[in-house]
Structures are given as C-alpha cells and as structure tokens.
Motif scaffolding. Structure first.
Motif, PDB file in Angstrom:
ATOM      1  N   LEU A  80       0.837  -1.207   0.000  1.00 61.91           N
ATOM      2  CA  LEU A  80       0.000   0.000   0.000  1.00 61.91           C
ATOM      3  C   LEU A  80       0.868   1.252   0.000  1.00 61.91           C
ATOM      4  O   LEU A  80       1.894   1.300   0.671  1.00 61.91           O
ATOM      5  CB  LEU A  80      -0.935  -0.020   1.213  1.00 61.91           C
ATOM      6  N   THR A  81       0.464   2.244  -0.759  1.00 63.65           N
ATOM      7  CA  THR A  81       1.157   3.525  -0.993  1.00 63.65           C
ATOM      8  C   THR A  81       2.426   3.361  -1.845  1.00 63.65           C
ATOM      9  O   THR A  81       3.052   4.357  -2.198  1.00 63.65           O
ATOM     10  CB  THR A  81       1.573   4.265   0.316  1.00 63.65           C
ATOM     11  N   GLY A  82       2.809   2.128  -2.144  1.00 65.22           N
ATOM     12  CA  GLY A  82       4.052   1.885  -2.882  1.00 65.22           C
ATOM     13  C   GLY A  82       3.856   1.752  -4.376  1.00 65.22           C
ATOM     14  O   GLY A  82       2.728   1.816  -4.890  1.00 65.22           O
ATOM     15  N   GLU A 141       1.589  -1.093  -5.478  1.00 67.73           N
ATOM     16  CA  GLU A 141       0.325  -1.162  -4.736  1.00 67.73           C
ATOM     17  C   GLU A 141      -0.715  -1.993  -5.484  1.00 67.73           C
ATOM     18  O   GLU A 141      -0.923  -1.830  -6.682  1.00 67.73           O
ATOM     19  CB  GLU A 141      -0.230   0.235  -4.492  1.00 67.73           C
TER      20      GLU A 141
END
Lengths: 276, 276
Positions: B242-244, B247
């Motif tokens: 997540l947020t990467g 994602e």
C-alpha cells in the motif's frame, strides 16, 4: 445481491452501466490527464481515488493531509461525495476551482444497485473519480464503501490516499492492544448497557480492544453509562476532537475515571476504547 | 501489573522515575522549545508525540506525511524507536540533523516496567519525545504501545500525528464493512486453518470484517491456505505494498479469486481482510 454480482458476467454489467450512464448523466467532460500525483493505471480505465478530509472543524487542510493528495485531487473533475456542500467547502479550502467540478451525492439512501451503477458508470467509461466522506477517510463507516465494493466487481482500480482517521489516531494514542482491536461503529441506542457489557467481556476474555462511537450530543450520557457499567479495573480510552484545538486523549482504569474531572464532550466528535 | 500501576501513587512513581533517569541517562539536553508545529501543553511537562513514517520501501516521506509533522519532528531531540537505524534513515530523509538527536530503542524485549520507566523519565522531567515505529503509525501492533500506556499512567500528554496505516488504507479500499471490523494481527503459525475458519465464522455471523497479516515470506502460502479454507461466497481483500509502486488492492469472492492470477506477494508487505 452478492450472489448476483459474482455470477453476473462483467462485460454485460459494463454495457448496462455505460448505457445507464449515457441515458442519465447529462453533464459530461473528458477524462482528466495524469499528473505526477496520479498513479499509473492500465488502459484507459478510470481510477477510484479515496480522498480523506480533515476530521476536526476549522482544522487547516494541509496540516493533516500529505501535499501529494492535492496533486491527485487537482487531476479529478468528478467526485462522489457523502455531502456536496461540505465536499465543496473542503475542496475550495484545498485550493481547487469547485465551479468546474461535477459532484454526485451518495447517501445511505443510495442503496439500490442501479443507483450505485450510475455513479460508477463514468469511471468505467474512463473518467477517474474521487470519493469524499463527511469527515476523515472515505469507505470506513460511511456509504462510500458501496461504491468501492461495486468498483471491485467492475474491475475498476481503487486507490486509497493517506489522511486522518479518528479510529487509527485513537488506537495509536490509547496504549491499548493494537495487536488486536475492533471498531464497532455506533452503540445500539436500545439496550446500550448490554452492548457495553458484551464489548467489555470480549475485551477482557480475548484481549481485543473494543472501539465505538456515539452521536456527539449523547457523548456525556454514554460516558456516564460506561462508568456505571464497566468494571473498575477495565481500561477506558476517551478521545475527543482528535487533530483539533481541543484534542484530548487519555486512558485510565474505570475506577480512576470515576474520580476524575471529565473532558468537555458535549456535541464534540469523540471515540471510545475499552481494553484490558 | 495493571493492579500495581493503578494503585501506585503517581507522585512516588514520578520521583522513582526521575531518580532512575539521573542515574541511568548520561546524555542530557534541555527540553526543546515549541514551534508552530507543537501543540500547547500544560506546565513544563514533556509531550509524547506518535510520529508515523512511510510503510512502503522507497516511498518519499512527504508524499505520505502531512508537512506539519515535520514541524513537530524538528522540535524534538529525543526519540523512542523500534529500530534506531531505520528511525535515523527516516529522520534524515525528512531533512533532520540526526547527529544531534538522542535515540533509545524499544523492542519487544523491553518488557519490564523499569525499562519503560527509564524511557519515560526524560518526558516526565519536561523533555518531549517522539515515538517512531519500524513502519507506519506507532503504537498500533508495535512495542510503542507500552510507552504510550505508561505515559497515560504518569499523566504525560500523548499526541498522535497523521500518517499511513496499512490497516485503515486496506479497510478504506476493501469495500467491506467499515462500520464493524477487527484487526487480528498475525495468524498463529500453528493451526492457522482453524484460526481462518474462526475469523470467517465471525465475519459471516456478526458481519464484522476480519483483518490480519502474515510475515511477508509466508504470504503466498497463506493465500493458498485462505483459498482452500474459506467458503466460495466469502469475500477476501488482498492488499499489497500500500502507498508503494506495486500497490495492489482487490476484493473478490473466494470462488472468483480461485480462478484469478494472484498478485506478486512473496516478501511484500500485505494485509488481508475477510468479509461477508
């Protein structure tokens, strides 16, 4: 309905949805370009962005939101919101020209699948959308979850942005068991005492911290009931106006709370946690 | 221990703590001044700030954190951290001169009350501190909660800052029941199948979405087990990085998941949600 959605051929759904769209969505505009704030997506499909807003009245937007959210927000021209007026206020505070934006309201009343499909149609057609809740993060304890759920069924990419959540802020500041906790939404108005005892039982027997909220004007009554109902050794976190000027978060045993002056709770956003 | 803490006269605790401090804390520095980022506090007491950091490798700090966090961080010179090296890396990425900062490590091994008291002593003596976890928000599913808990007992103000939490981001993007959900931490290694069935039972009978995580190198094995164990109609959210850059968040019925190509999960941070 879950049955139906799982077995419904997505292609057919898409066609039906786009059809509804062409019939019912008068105001149209081209899908937005993608700035650095936008995450890459496959093909020409729209993306559903979950856009948090502040949780405390008068809280300045960029003191609780990452600047990069603004870049995503500025790329969007279609917003599915819990309340149009407060969403407009939030976006103009954030520096967006709201006059050029399209808003569709999503309330608890928008429960029928076709209503949700109409909201999702522009996204399926390639137009990215932002979901904005009344306060805090959308999709958690608000009707935005219905749109998210439908977008997954329709194969639309869902991207959650970082922002303030009273649930996670209260859990961080509680000192209670973050390895295992539950958010239970609103306590039932009828027989709240029984609900409180059940949450306490689970908190003590499973070691799972139990969170819940109340409509702000009933906060004081709820705390009185908590201090009467819970055991003296049970820990209680009271979190009020998180991120705001009157922010208050304290955790004490119920016996100690009984001897303390309580914070000002009336009509203020508050969240409560029961723990071992 | 709860007993003891509740009955222990705070004044005595403070004295004991400050004493420990003078004995054991060699490196000292004056309490920091307060900038606009700092929230006002009563008297000269220090404040415990809970400081989130990114949850995805290589994620740029200010794309997931509000700028105002930086103002608070820059006022602090004392940090209680889960891992000194990663905390230093985060703070220098954020633009702080880490050479001038004092770090104390807080691990699962720091379980004895006196160890926690020594960490809290400078705060009681008037020096504000920041708690930094290995990733994401401190105090939730990390040892930081022990310091938070003790600070409430010592009457120290606790202030949580906004930042990325994989728990809330996954819940937002799941489309599952955000009105009622539980985070259950890691599944037991032994008899995970039984744990999965119990979580599914609660998800279906109470309508409470059930979240859990696994050590990244076991993710693939876990998903295989989930698809074998869960009912075909049960909904499963798989959220990765997540947020990467990688994602991935999707929710589907288990039957549909069985027919899909799974995302790359091996050794990536992931969180899972079971829902009705």
């Amino acid at each position: 309905m879950k049955e139906k959605n799982i077995n419904f051929p997505v292609k057919q759904v898409l066609n039906r949805v786009v059809e509804d769209h062409t019939i019912q969505n008068e105001q149209k505009s081209p899908p937005p370009g993608r700035g650095e704030g936008m995450k890459e997506t496959e093909g020409t499909e729209g993306v559903l962005y979950l856009i948090p807003c502040p949780i405390s009245e008068g809280e300045s937007v960029w003191s609780v939101l990452p600047a990069s959210n603004g870049r995503v927000m500025s790329e969007l021209d279609y917003f599915i919101v819990e309340n149009v007026r407060s969403a407009r206020r939030f976006l103009s505070k954030s520096g967006l020209k709201v006059s050029e934006l399209e808003f569709r309201e999503l309330s608890e009343h928008t429960t029928d699948p076709r209503g949700i499909d109409v909201l999702c149609a522009p996204i399926v057609a390639g137009r990215s959308a932002g979901v904005i809740s009344e306060a805090g993060v959308p999709g958690v304890a608000d009707p935005g979850a219905m749109v998210v759920r439908r977008c997954h069924e329709l194969g639309v990419r869902v991207v959650p942005l970082v922002g303030p959540s009273s649930i996670i802020l209260a859990m961080m500041a509680s000192g209670l068991n973050g390895q295992s906790f539950a958010f239970n939404g609103y306590l039932p108005v009828k027989d709240a005492g029984k609900a409180i005892r059940n949450l306490e039982r689970r908190a003590l027997s499973e070691g799972q911290a139990q969170m819940f909220i109340e409509t702000p004007y009933r906060n004081v009554k709820l705390v009185e009931q908590l201090l009467l109902t819970l055991g003296g050794e049970t820990r209680l976190t009271i979190a009020v106006d998180l991120t705001g000027a009157d922010e208050f978060v304290e955790t004490h045993g119920v016996r100690e709370w009984r001897g303390r002056k309580l914070p000002e709770l009336h009509k203020k956003p508050a969240i409560f946690v029961i723990g071992a």
